[in-house]
Design a protein around this motif. Structure first.
Motif, PDB file in Angstrom:
ATOM      1  N   UNK A   9    -115.120  29.455  -9.168  1.00  0.00           N
ATOM      2  CA  UNK A   9    -114.976  29.071  -7.768  1.00  0.00           C
ATOM      3  C   UNK A   9    -114.092  30.054  -7.001  1.00  0.00           C
ATOM      4  N   UNK A  10    -114.238  31.342  -7.297  1.00  0.00           N
ATOM      5  CA  UNK A  10    -113.510  32.347  -6.514  1.00  0.00           C
ATOM      6  C   UNK A  10    -112.340  32.932  -7.284  1.00  0.00           C
ATOM      7  N   UNK A  11    -111.452  33.585  -6.557  1.00  0.00           N
ATOM      8  CA  UNK A  11    -110.323  34.257  -7.206  1.00  0.00           C
ATOM      9  C   UNK A  11    -109.177  33.298  -7.453  1.00  0.00           C
ATOM     10  N   UNK A  12    -108.374  33.640  -8.489  1.00  0.00           N
ATOM     11  CA  UNK A  12    -107.081  33.005  -8.703  1.00  0.00           C
ATOM     12  C   UNK A  12    -106.042  34.127  -8.823  1.00  0.00           C
ATOM     13  N   UNK A  13    -104.814  33.803  -8.426  1.00  0.00           N
ATOM     14  CA  UNK A  13    -103.757  34.819  -8.452  1.00  0.00           C
ATOM     15  C   UNK A  13    -102.972  34.704  -9.750  1.00  0.00           C
ATOM     16  N   UNK A  14    -102.963  35.782 -10.535  1.00  0.00           N
ATOM     17  CA  UNK A  14    -102.098  35.809 -11.718  1.00  0.00           C
ATOM     18  C   UNK A  14    -100.707  36.303 -11.330  1.00  0.00           C
ATOM     19  N   UNK A  15    -100.666  37.208 -10.356  1.00  0.00           N
ATOM     20  CA  UNK A  15     -99.373  37.674  -9.859  1.00  0.00           C
ATOM     21  C   UNK A  15     -99.531  38.150  -8.418  1.00  0.00           C
ATOM     22  N   UNK A  16     -98.660  37.672  -7.557  1.00  0.00           N
ATOM     23  CA  UNK A  16     -98.529  38.267  -6.221  1.00  0.00           C
ATOM     24  C   UNK A  16     -97.152  38.898  -6.163  1.00  0.00           C
ATOM     25  N   UNK A  17     -97.145  40.219  -6.046  1.00  0.00           N
ATOM     26  CA  UNK A  17     -95.870  40.942  -5.971  1.00  0.00           C
ATOM     27  C   UNK A  17     -95.673  41.409  -4.535  1.00  0.00           C
TER      28      UNK A  17
END
Ligand code: FES
Ligand SMILES: [Fe+2]
Lengths: 168, 445
Positions: free
Chosen positions: A143-151
């Motif tokens: 169902x789309x992207x997921x964030x593993x890390x936002x720096x």
């Protein structure tokens, strides 16, 4: 595959990443923090270092290092009537630009994305401005992207800051 | 060599000693202490220009010719280690015409070369080379005195914590620190190797308020109930900090009774808060390994003593606050009457498992950074105090809680009830007023 070959030209992937990043920032501007947290993977994290070349949140102090558990505590607090640093609440607008996306070698579901941002914040007295770069480690899911890390690396990340009450 | 300070007395100080003494009473101080720029100027000259002020930790300059730059009050200084290993606190100001000779936060250099006309100084502050030497007919002694970098009149350290005083007068560092040294011991003894190091960078925040609000807060236990109420779960427990989770409320909104935890105060204005109720002490394999290493060095009994968590925040008046258990130091750097910079340094315990130290570095993001969940509430309160104190409706800031009930304490000084405001009373009525009137603190004697 050279690094240059990994860069997506204007493409469905770049369009999808751009739409995702725009939405992610709009959720913050609309203070929909629970929806925003849902964008992160179970092991995902939000990180704002204090050094431009910082490799990890353990090498030096960070402005933010929120895994999902800390995020939940922060978001619960943001809804509390006595979160003094948000009385009155911040209004923010994120301007995101210069978005790029590249494949991650050996990780078919991985996409790395880069963007430049400016965030304007107004609470009371004078408006405040933040600028820097975002770097996202994204994972494609059904169902789309997921964030593993936002720096989030602010141009002045090593400077002293007045209180930062909301996510950048 | 010329001392760094004190600067020449003002021809006409903004306040006479008699006027200053009307601003401080035993249990209250006038709001102008927080709002008047003339008072701030006098504080920089007579308090930060005379008292022992924390400059840095020896571990920030581990090798010959290492340096850091910082300030003592308004004085820009460089803390260096010279070729022989001695630490110096030098004025970051060219002896020629005042240009700062070092523009970076830290580094390593044998020579500080002024960018203006090239006067060059050694890492011990002495003049190494003087371009256009022949235009100065002065002899060597003169060159060594007023053509070298000025230096702090006195520099001393306690277990690696370097302090400087910009005047020759006054108590030595040991006398000045007196009982608060036990708080430094409490921190340093936690290191299996008996030494700590500042290695995790520096988190910096700005308070748009007077510097004393941060210091007042350092010995204020019961604000937590109100200031930090948004950090609590429904059960009154705060999110875990570095392995420990305090419970600072019971029964939902009802405040806990802070009195039994106590506050301790010492001559010269130092003090610490007793330990707040911590229910979850650290655990897990990393902590167990850490304890094993302490026990290998000290044995079981001494280790238990070292790990006894009896104090929360300590204040070394007027320039720093720190938490031994939380493994961090906060340095208070006044900028102007209504602006203060705080530098937060995580402290690594030498000999502890690396993961134990990195955990302390990591947890500061949640507790004490400019974006943290705890410090931001304090900052907001300090800034609202600065706003409220503009009002002339009340002239006084009160420190009147638990008058006269403190008892002598075995580390020296006194211990009061948890909500007693006596440590602030010591700071203002016995030390602030003494320094501001040209003394050296500790009026009680
Ligand atoms: S001001 Fe430094 S050499 Fe002239
Ligand atoms: Fe606080």
């Amino acid at each position: 595959m050279s690094a240059a070959d990994r860069v997506y030209p204007p493409s469905p992937t770049l369009d999808a990443v751009t739409a995702f990043v725009n939405r992610e920032c709009r959720l913050l501007d609309e203070r929909r923090f629970d929806d925003w947290r849902d964008l992160f993977t179970e092991d995902g994290a939000y990180w704002a270092p204090t050094r431009h070349d910082q490799k990890s949140p353990e090498e030096a102090v960070s402005l933010f290092y929120d895994d999902r558990v800390t995020m939940a505590a922060r978001i619960r607090r943001l809804k509390h009537p006595d979160v003094h640093v948000q009385v009155p609440e911040s209004r923010t607008v994120h301007l995101v630009s210069n978005i790029e996306a590249e494949a991650v070698p050996g990780e078919p579901a991985g996409v790395r994305a880069y963007a430049a941002f400016v965030m304007a914040e107004y609470r009371h007295t004078e408006p405040r401005w933040y600028a820097g770069r975002y770097e996202y480690s994204l994972r494609r899911s059904e169902d789309g992207f997921r964030i593993a890390l936002k720096k989030v690396t602010l141009v002045n990340c090593n400077a002293p800051f007045t209180s930062i009450g909301v996510y950048l | 060599m010329d001392g760094l300070m004190p600067p020449p007395a003002r021809p006409r100080p903004a306040f006479t000693d008699e006027e200053l003494r009307t601003l401080v009473r035993p249990d209250r101080v006038h709001r102008s202490l927080y709002t008047d720029p003339g008072i701030f100027d006098l504080e920089m000259e007579r308090l930060f220009g005379r008292a022992w002020i924390f400059v840095g930790h020896a571990s920030q300059v581990p090798n010959p010719h290492d340096y850091i730059t910082t300030r003592i009050g308004r004085e820009p200084v460089i803390m260096t280690r010279d070729a022989k290993g001695a630490i110096h606190v030098l004025s970051n100001r060219c002896a020629h015409r005042g240009v700062s000779v070092c523009a970076t936060d830290s580094g390593n250099t044998r020579h500080f070369k002024c960018p203006y006309h090239g006067w060059t100084y050694r890492s011990d502050g002495t003049l190494a080379s003087l371009p256009q030497r022949r235009s100065y007919p002065h002899d060597r002694a003169e060159i060594e005195s007023w053509m070298s970098l000025a230096r702090a009149a006195r520099v001393d350290e306690y277990r690696g914590f370097v302090f400087a005083s910009l005047t020759e007068e006054g108590p030595d560092l040991e006398t000045y620190l007196n009982g608060i040294r036990h708080s430094i011991d409490d921190l340093v003894d936690r290191a299996p190797d008996g030494e700590v190091a500042f290695v995790g960078g520096c988190s910096r925040y700005i308070i748009r308020a007077n510097w004393k609000l941060q210091i007042d807060n350092g010995v204020d236990l019961h604000h937590a109930t109100y200031t930090h109420v948004s950090t609590l779960d429904d059960d009154g427990r705060q999110f875990s900090r570095h392995g420990g989770g305090p419970r600072i409320m019971v029964d939902g909104k009802k405040s806990i009774d802070w009195e039994p935890f106590g506050v301790v105060g010492f001559p010269y204005g130092h003090g610490y808060q007793g330990r707040p109720p911590v229910e979850t002490l650290p655990s897990g394999p990393v902590y167990e390994e850490y304890v094993r290493r302490l026990e290998a060095r000290h044995g079981v009994d001494r280790t238990r003593q070292i790990l006894n968590y009896d104090r929360f925040n300590s204040v070394i008046w007027p320039s720093m606050t720190f938490q031994a258990f939380g493994q961090h130091i906060r340095v208070v750097r006044p900028i102007s009457v209504d602006r203060t910079e705080i530098n937060v340094f995580p402290v690594a315990l030498k000999g502890a498992p690396e993961a134990y130290n990195t955990g302390a570095i990591r947890s500061l993001a949640a507790t004490h950074s400019a974006a943290s969940m705890i410090q931001t509430d304090d900052i907001e309160v300090f800034e609202r105090a600065q706003a409220g104190l503009q009002s002339g409706a009340h002239d006084w800031v009160l420190f009147a809680g638990h008058p006269g009930s403190e008892e002598p304490w075995h580390e020296g000084g006194w211990r009061g009830q948890g909500t007693s405001e006596f440590v602030s009373r010591i700071q203002y009525a016995e030390n602030w007023i003494s320094f501001l009137c040209g003394g050296n603190g500790n009026e009680r004697g």
